[in-house]
Design an enzyme around this catalytic site. Structure first.
Site, PDB file in Angstrom:
ATOM      1  N   TYR A  58       9.496  20.464  -6.706  1.00 47.93           N
ATOM      2  CA  TYR A  58       8.773  19.731  -7.761  1.00 47.93           C
ATOM      3  C   TYR A  58       9.445  19.900  -9.126  1.00 47.93           C
ATOM      4  O   TYR A  58       9.430  18.985  -9.952  1.00 47.93           O
ATOM      5  CB  TYR A  58       7.299  20.168  -7.799  1.00 47.93           C
ATOM      6  CG  TYR A  58       6.532  19.578  -6.633  1.00 47.93           C
ATOM      7  CD1 TYR A  58       6.314  20.301  -5.464  1.00 47.93           C
ATOM      8  CD2 TYR A  58       6.104  18.253  -6.670  1.00 47.93           C
ATOM      9  CE1 TYR A  58       5.669  19.741  -4.382  1.00 47.93           C
ATOM     10  CE2 TYR A  58       5.449  17.678  -5.589  1.00 47.93           C
ATOM     11  CZ  TYR A  58       5.247  18.425  -4.436  1.00 47.93           C
ATOM     12  OH  TYR A  58       4.626  17.859  -3.350  1.00 47.93           O
ATOM     13  N   HIS A 113      -3.166  10.990  -6.153  1.00 45.48           N
ATOM     14  CA  HIS A 113      -2.381  12.092  -5.575  1.00 45.48           C
ATOM     15  C   HIS A 113      -1.942  13.089  -6.629  1.00 45.48           C
ATOM     16  O   HIS A 113      -1.033  13.898  -6.384  1.00 45.48           O
ATOM     17  CB  HIS A 113      -1.146  11.537  -4.838  1.00 45.48           C
ATOM     18  CG  HIS A 113      -1.505  10.836  -3.567  1.00 45.48           C
ATOM     19  ND1 HIS A 113      -0.605  10.050  -2.894  1.00 45.48           N
ATOM     20  CD2 HIS A 113      -2.658  10.781  -2.850  1.00 45.48           C
ATOM     21  CE1 HIS A 113      -1.191   9.560  -1.798  1.00 45.48           C
ATOM     22  NE2 HIS A 113      -2.437   9.968  -1.758  1.00 45.48           N
ATOM     23  N   THR A 181       3.737  -0.066  -1.408  1.00 45.72           N
ATOM     24  CA  THR A 181       3.340   1.053  -0.545  1.00 45.72           C
ATOM     25  C   THR A 181       3.500   0.643   0.917  1.00 45.72           C
ATOM     26  O   THR A 181       3.262  -0.492   1.284  1.00 45.72           O
ATOM     27  CB  THR A 181       1.890   1.517  -0.838  1.00 45.72           C
ATOM     28  OG1 THR A 181       1.570   2.629   0.012  1.00 45.72           O
ATOM     29  CG2 THR A 181       0.873   0.407  -0.637  1.00 45.72           C
ATOM     30  N   SER A 182       3.921   1.617   1.730  1.00 40.90           N
ATOM     31  CA  SER A 182       4.234   1.300   3.143  1.00 40.90           C
ATOM     32  C   SER A 182       2.986   1.323   4.010  1.00 40.90           C
ATOM     33  O   SER A 182       3.023   0.994   5.189  1.00 40.90           O
ATOM     34  CB  SER A 182       5.233   2.331   3.692  1.00 40.90           C
ATOM     35  OG  SER A 182       4.633   3.619   3.686  1.00 40.90           O
ATOM     36  N   ASN A 207       5.183  -6.526  -1.853  1.00 39.17           N
ATOM     37  CA  ASN A 207       6.013  -5.426  -1.377  1.00 39.17           C
ATOM     38  C   ASN A 207       7.431  -5.930  -1.099  1.00 39.17           C
ATOM     39  O   ASN A 207       7.666  -7.141  -1.082  1.00 39.17           O
ATOM     40  CB  ASN A 207       5.386  -4.827  -0.100  1.00 39.17           C
ATOM     41  CG  ASN A 207       5.705  -3.367   0.066  1.00 39.17           C
ATOM     42  OD1 ASN A 207       5.562  -2.576  -0.864  1.00 39.17           O
ATOM     43  ND2 ASN A 207       6.173  -2.992   1.249  1.00 39.17           N
ATOM     44  N   LEU A 208       8.354  -4.972  -0.899  1.00 38.69           N
ATOM     45  CA  LEU A 208       9.715  -5.422  -0.582  1.00 38.69           C
ATOM     46  C   LEU A 208       9.765  -5.995   0.830  1.00 38.69           C
ATOM     47  O   LEU A 208      10.472  -6.951   1.122  1.00 38.69           O
ATOM     48  CB  LEU A 208      10.692  -4.249  -0.716  1.00 38.69           C
ATOM     49  CG  LEU A 208      12.178  -4.620  -0.684  1.00 38.69           C
ATOM     50  CD1 LEU A 208      12.515  -5.508  -1.888  1.00 38.69           C
ATOM     51  CD2 LEU A 208      13.058  -3.365  -0.691  1.00 38.69           C
ATOM     52  N   ALA A 225       9.646  -5.579  -6.761  1.00 43.44           N
ATOM     53  CA  ALA A 225       8.438  -5.576  -7.602  1.00 43.44           C
ATOM     54  C   ALA A 225       8.704  -6.156  -8.988  1.00 43.44           C
ATOM     55  O   ALA A 225       7.864  -6.888  -9.523  1.00 43.44           O
ATOM     56  CB  ALA A 225       7.902  -4.141  -7.725  1.00 43.44           C
TER      57      ALA A 225
HETATM   58  N1  APR Z   1       9.822  -3.376  -4.858  1.00 48.09           N
HETATM   59  C1  APR Z   1       8.704  -3.403  -4.095  1.00 48.09           C
HETATM   60  N2  APR Z   1       8.497  -2.609  -3.014  1.00 48.09           N
HETATM   61  C2  APR Z   1       9.481  -1.738  -2.718  1.00 48.09           C
HETATM   62  C3  APR Z   1      10.684  -1.644  -3.462  1.00 48.09           C
HETATM   63  C4  APR Z   1      10.837  -2.518  -4.579  1.00 48.09           C
HETATM   64  N3  APR Z   1      11.940  -2.517  -5.345  1.00 48.09           N
HETATM   65  N4  APR Z   1      11.475  -0.696  -2.892  1.00 48.09           N
HETATM   66  C5  APR Z   1      10.784  -0.210  -1.837  1.00 48.09           C
HETATM   67  N5  APR Z   1       9.593  -0.831  -1.717  1.00 48.09           N
HETATM   68  C6  APR Z   1       8.535  -0.621  -0.717  1.00 48.09           C
HETATM   69  C7  APR Z   1       9.054  -0.201   0.643  1.00 48.09           C
HETATM   70  O1  APR Z   1       9.339  -1.354   1.425  1.00 48.09           O
HETATM   71  C8  APR Z   1       7.856   0.587   1.206  1.00 48.09           C
HETATM   72  O2  APR Z   1       6.962  -0.270   1.897  1.00 48.09           O
HETATM   73  O3  APR Z   1       7.737   0.451  -1.167  1.00 48.09           O
HETATM   74  C9  APR Z   1       7.158   1.121  -0.041  1.00 48.09           C
HETATM   75  C10 APR Z   1       7.338   2.613  -0.232  1.00 48.09           C
HETATM   76  O4  APR Z   1       6.705   3.250   0.850  1.00 48.09           O
HETATM   77  P1  APR Z   1       6.720   4.839   0.904  1.00 48.09           P
HETATM   78  O5  APR Z   1       8.099   5.340   0.645  1.00 48.09           O
HETATM   79  O6  APR Z   1       6.021   5.254   2.163  1.00 48.09           O
HETATM   80  O7  APR Z   1       5.863   5.300  -0.374  1.00 48.09           O
HETATM   81  P2  APR Z   1       4.280   5.294  -0.491  1.00 48.09           P
HETATM   82  O8  APR Z   1       3.666   4.205   0.342  1.00 48.09           O
HETATM   83  O9  APR Z   1       3.945   5.291  -1.944  1.00 48.09           O
HETATM   84  O10 APR Z   1       3.862   6.722   0.141  1.00 48.09           O
HETATM   85  C11 APR Z   1       2.495   7.064   0.066  1.00 48.09           C
HETATM   86  O11 APR Z   1       3.043   9.249   0.962  1.00 48.09           O
HETATM   87  O12 APR Z   1       4.531  10.962   0.936  1.00 48.09           O
HETATM   88  C12 APR Z   1       3.286  10.582   0.515  1.00 48.09           C
HETATM   89  O13 APR Z   1       2.102  11.326  -1.355  1.00 48.09           O
HETATM   90  C13 APR Z   1       3.213  10.564  -0.983  1.00 48.09           C
HETATM   91  O14 APR Z   1       2.129   8.994  -2.448  1.00 48.09           O
HETATM   92  C14 APR Z   1       3.004   9.111  -1.338  1.00 48.09           C
HETATM   93  C15 APR Z   1       2.375   8.557  -0.092  1.00 48.09           C
END
Ligand code: APR
Ligand code: ZN
Length: 241
Positions: A58, A113, A181-182, A207-208, A225
């Site tokens: 961190y 979070h 978010t994924s 999303n991407l 985004a």
């Molecule tokens: N623009 C839009 N979307 C994007 C871009 C972009 N430039 N780049 C990546 N992405 C998308 C990816 O396709 C993916 O679906 O953002 C998403 C990121 O997904 P994750 O990496 O899983 O992140 P997130 O969904 O925020 O994870 C949720 O998991 O690890 C824990 O606490 C952590 O808050 C986090 C939580």
């Protein structure tokens, strides 16, 4: 979109909205969990087992954020414009622990979070603004306990913050937008189901690429985004819901 210009909006954001600001996502091929095991740095057990390892993880990410080399991007700014110009309430619920939404100007914001730039004392629960490194030897200014200061970040297996306020907003919204978010991590990944239980809110995924829950949204747009979020906000403000 129809002609409706009232109603509350809830926007869930994830790491994808900060990617173009230069912050890594978690599950992309170049993501954080491809470089370090979450079991080693992002669980209460990891902190008990090897607190110095967790602090190092961190500290590096907090330093990057505090360095000023990371700036909010056009997507963060578009959400600030929406909050300022939309007649109803706009609430941003972010899974991100970076401070880019607030630095962009978002006010109505929940960090479910936690936040990189805050530390919490495990002994007394006091939360401090914190930009420096954390380490095991630090003493809590509030209760004098040493070794109890930890990142104010929600780890896997811990309860996210402000969940009651979030569910109340989901139940009362006319529009739910999920950005960057994924859809892999609950409870955030289940917010779309909570909204669908209600009476007819519109749901949009920006999303991407399609997330795990993509098929549950009424509409979706895919792309970076900084491109699709400003365009979405422009259309919403000119055409309504
Ligand atoms: N623009 C839009 N979307 C994007 C871009 C972009 N430039 N780049 C990546 N992405 C998308 C990816 O396709 C993916 O679906 O953002 C998403 C990121 O997904 P994750 O990496 O899983 O992140 P997130 O969904 O925020 O994870 C949720 O998991 O690890 C824990 O606490 C952590 O808050 C986090 C939580
Ligand atoms: Zn304390």
């Amino acid at each position: 979109m129809g002609e409706r210009r009232d109603g509350n909006i809830v926007i869930l954001t994830g790491a994808g909205i900060s990617k173009e600001s230069g912050l890594d996502t978690f599950r992309d091929a170049d993501g954080i969990w491809a470089k370090v095991r979450l079991e080693d740095v992002a669980t209460p057990e990891a902190f008990i087992r090897d607190p110095a390892r967790v602090h190092d993880f961190y500290n590096g990410r907090r330093q990057r954020l505090a360095s000023g080399e990371v700036e909010p991007n056009a997507a963060h700014l578009a959400l600030v414009r929406l909050e300022a110009e939309w007649p109803g309430e706009v609430l941003v619920v972010t899974q991100n622990v970076d401070n880019l939404h607030e630095r962009a100007g978002s006010r109505n914001l929940i960090h479910m979070h936690g936040e990189h730039l805050k530390a919490r004392c495990d002994a007394c629960g006091v939360i401090f603004a914190w930009e420096a490194d954390l380490s095991v030897g630090l003493v809590c200014d509030s209760c004098g306990t040493s070794g109890g200061l930890r990142p104010h970040v929600v780890w896997f297996g811990e309860m996210p913050l402000e969940m009651e306020r979030i569910y109340a907003a989901l139940d009362a919204c006319a529009l739910f937008v999920s950005i960057g978010t994924s859809g892999n991590v609950h409870p955030a990944a289940g917010f779309i189901e909570q909204v669908r239980l209600g009476d007819g809110a519109q749901t949009v995924e920006l999303n991407l690429e399609p997330s795990e829950g993509a098929s549950r949204f009424h509409t979706a747009e895919y792309g970076p985004a900084t491109k699709i979020v400003p365009a979405f906000v422009e259309r919403l403000l000119s055409e309504g819901l």
